[in-house]
Design a protein around this motif. Structure first.
Motif, short mmCIF file in Angstrom:
data_model
loop_
_atom_site.label_atom_id
_atom_site.label_comp_id
_atom_site.label_asym_id
_atom_site.label_seq_id
_atom_site.Cartn_x
_atom_site.Cartn_y
_atom_site.Cartn_z
N ILE A 42 0.94 -1.29 0.08
CA ILE A 42 0.07 0.02 0.15
C ILE A 42 0.89 1.28 0.14
CG2 ILE A 42 -1.82 1.22 1.15
CD1 ILE A 42 -2.73 -1.41 2.40
N ARG A 43 0.70 2.11 -0.90
CA ARG A 43 1.44 3.33 -1.09
C ARG A 43 1.14 4.17 -0.18
NH1 ARG A 43 5.47 3.27 -5.57
NH2 ARG A 43 4.98 1.35 -6.91
N THR A 44 0.13 4.66 0.24
CA THR A 44 -0.28 5.59 1.16
C THR A 44 -1.49 5.04 2.01
OG1 THR A 44 -1.76 6.68 -0.33
CG2 THR A 44 0.41 7.34 -0.27
N THR A 45 -1.58 5.57 3.37
CA THR A 45 -2.64 5.33 4.28
C THR A 45 -3.10 6.67 4.89
OG1 THR A 45 -1.41 4.68 5.90
CG2 THR A 45 -1.88 2.87 4.47
N GLU A 46 -4.50 6.66 5.22
CA GLU A 46 -4.97 7.77 5.94
C GLU A 46 -4.54 7.60 7.43
OE1 GLU A 46 -9.05 8.42 5.46
OE2 GLU A 46 -8.80 8.68 3.31
N LYS A 47 -4.16 8.80 7.94
CA LYS A 47 -3.97 8.82 9.42
C LYS A 47 -5.21 8.96 10.02
CE LYS A 47 0.63 10.89 9.15
NZ LYS A 47 1.44 12.09 9.76
N CYS A 48 -5.31 7.92 11.28
CA CYS A 48 -6.54 7.82 12.03
C CYS A 48 -6.23 8.42 13.53
CB CYS A 48 -6.75 6.37 12.06
SG CYS A 48 -8.42 6.16 13.18
N CYS A 53 -10.52 5.81 15.93
CA CYS A 53 -9.95 4.58 15.29
C CYS A 53 -10.80 3.54 16.26
CB CYS A 53 -8.74 4.45 15.54
SG CYS A 53 -7.67 5.60 14.61
#
Length: 227
Positions: A42-48, A53
Motif C-alpha cells: 500500500i503506497r499511502t494510508t490515511e492517518k487515524c 479509530c
C-alpha cells in the motif's frame, strides 16, 4: 494512461467478485473473496485519530488470513505487575533459615498493587506472568544496636528450590571518634527473568545472630514487570 489501467483492474476485480464471488491474484484456486498469492503493498494510508479509530489491529494468522484482534489482547491492561510498598518504625525481621544471618524484611504498607501480586501477610511477591522484572529495595537506618556488618538483599525462590540471593549490598558500619561515617541507607536492585509462580522477597543481614536489631528504620521496595 495509469488511471485508465487502474480503473480497468478495479472493474475486472468487481466483475470477478460479482460473477465468481472469489478472485485470486497469482493463484487459480482462491480461498477467500480476494486471495493474493504474493506481496501486498500500500503506497499511502490515511492517518487515524485515536478518538476515531476502532480498538483493533490487523494481524495475519498461521493460514495467511488477515484478521482483527483487540489491542488489549496483545497488551492486556493491568496484567503487567507493578508493586511498591514501605515499612516504617522498627524494622522487624523473620529469620531465613537457609541463609545465615539473613532475615526477611516485613513491610507494613502497600502503595501500589492493582493485581494483588504482593502478599502483605507473608511479604512475598508472586510473579503473575513469565517475563522480565526490575526489582529494587532499600532501607534507611537511623541507629544500629550492637551491629557490625549490615546489608540488604533480594531473594528469588523458584518452585520448591531453595531461595537464591540474586542481589546484595552489604558493608560494615564504621565510626570515627564515635561518629558514624557509614551511609545510613542500604539499597540494591536487579533485573531478573521470572516464571509465573516464582517468588521474590527481601532480606536484611547482620553480622551477629540477633536480627531484631534495627530501630527507627524505614524501608521501601518496588517491583516492575518491564517485559
Amino acid at each position: 494512461m495509469k488511471k485508465k489501467n487502474l480503473t480497468t483492474v478495479l472493474l475486472l476485480l468487481w466483475v470477478g467478485v460479482q460473477c465468481w464471488s472469489q478472485v485470486g491474484i497469482n493463484t487459480n484456486d482462491p480461498q477467500a473473496t480476494l486471495d493474493v498469492n504474493g506481496n501486498f503493498r500500500i503506497r499511502t494510508t490515511e492517518k487515524c485519530l485515536v478518538s476515531s479509530c476502532a480498538d483493533s489491529i490487523l494481524v495475519q494468522n498461521t493460514q495467511g488470513y488477515v484478521q482483527t484482534i483487540s489491542k488489549t489482547q496483545l497488551i492486556p491492561p493491568g496484567n503487567r505487575s507493578f508493586v511498591s510498598g514501605t515499612g516504617n518504625s522498627n524494622l522487624i525481621l523473620v529469620a531465613i533459615t537457609t541463609s545465615a544471618n539473613w532475615g526477611k524484611i516485613l513491610f507494613d504498607k502497600e502503595l501500589i498493587d492493582d493485581n494483588n501480586d504482593f502478599d502483605i501477610t507473608n511479604n512475598v511477591f508472586v510473579a503473575p506472568l513469565d517475563g522480565i522484572y526490575e526489582v529494587y529495595v532499600q532501607y534507611k537506618v537511623s541507629s544500629a544496636i550492637s551491629a557490625g556488618e549490615l546489608g540488604i538483599g533480594i531473594f528469588v525462590q523458584k518452585g520448591m528450590e531453595e531461595p537464591e540471593l540474586v542481589a546484595e549490598e552489604s558493608y560494615t558500619n564504621l565510626s570515627l571518634l564515635g561518629i558514624p561515617v557509614s551511609p545510613a541507607t542500604r539499597r540494591t536492585q536487579v533485573i531478573v527473568a521470572l516464571k509465573s509462580g516464582d517468588q521474590v522477597f527481601f532480606g536484611a543481614k547482620a553480622s551477629i545472630p540477633s536480627l531484631d536489631l534495627l530501630s527507627g528504620s524505614s524501608s521501601l521496595f518496588t517491583i516492575h514487570q518491564i517485559r
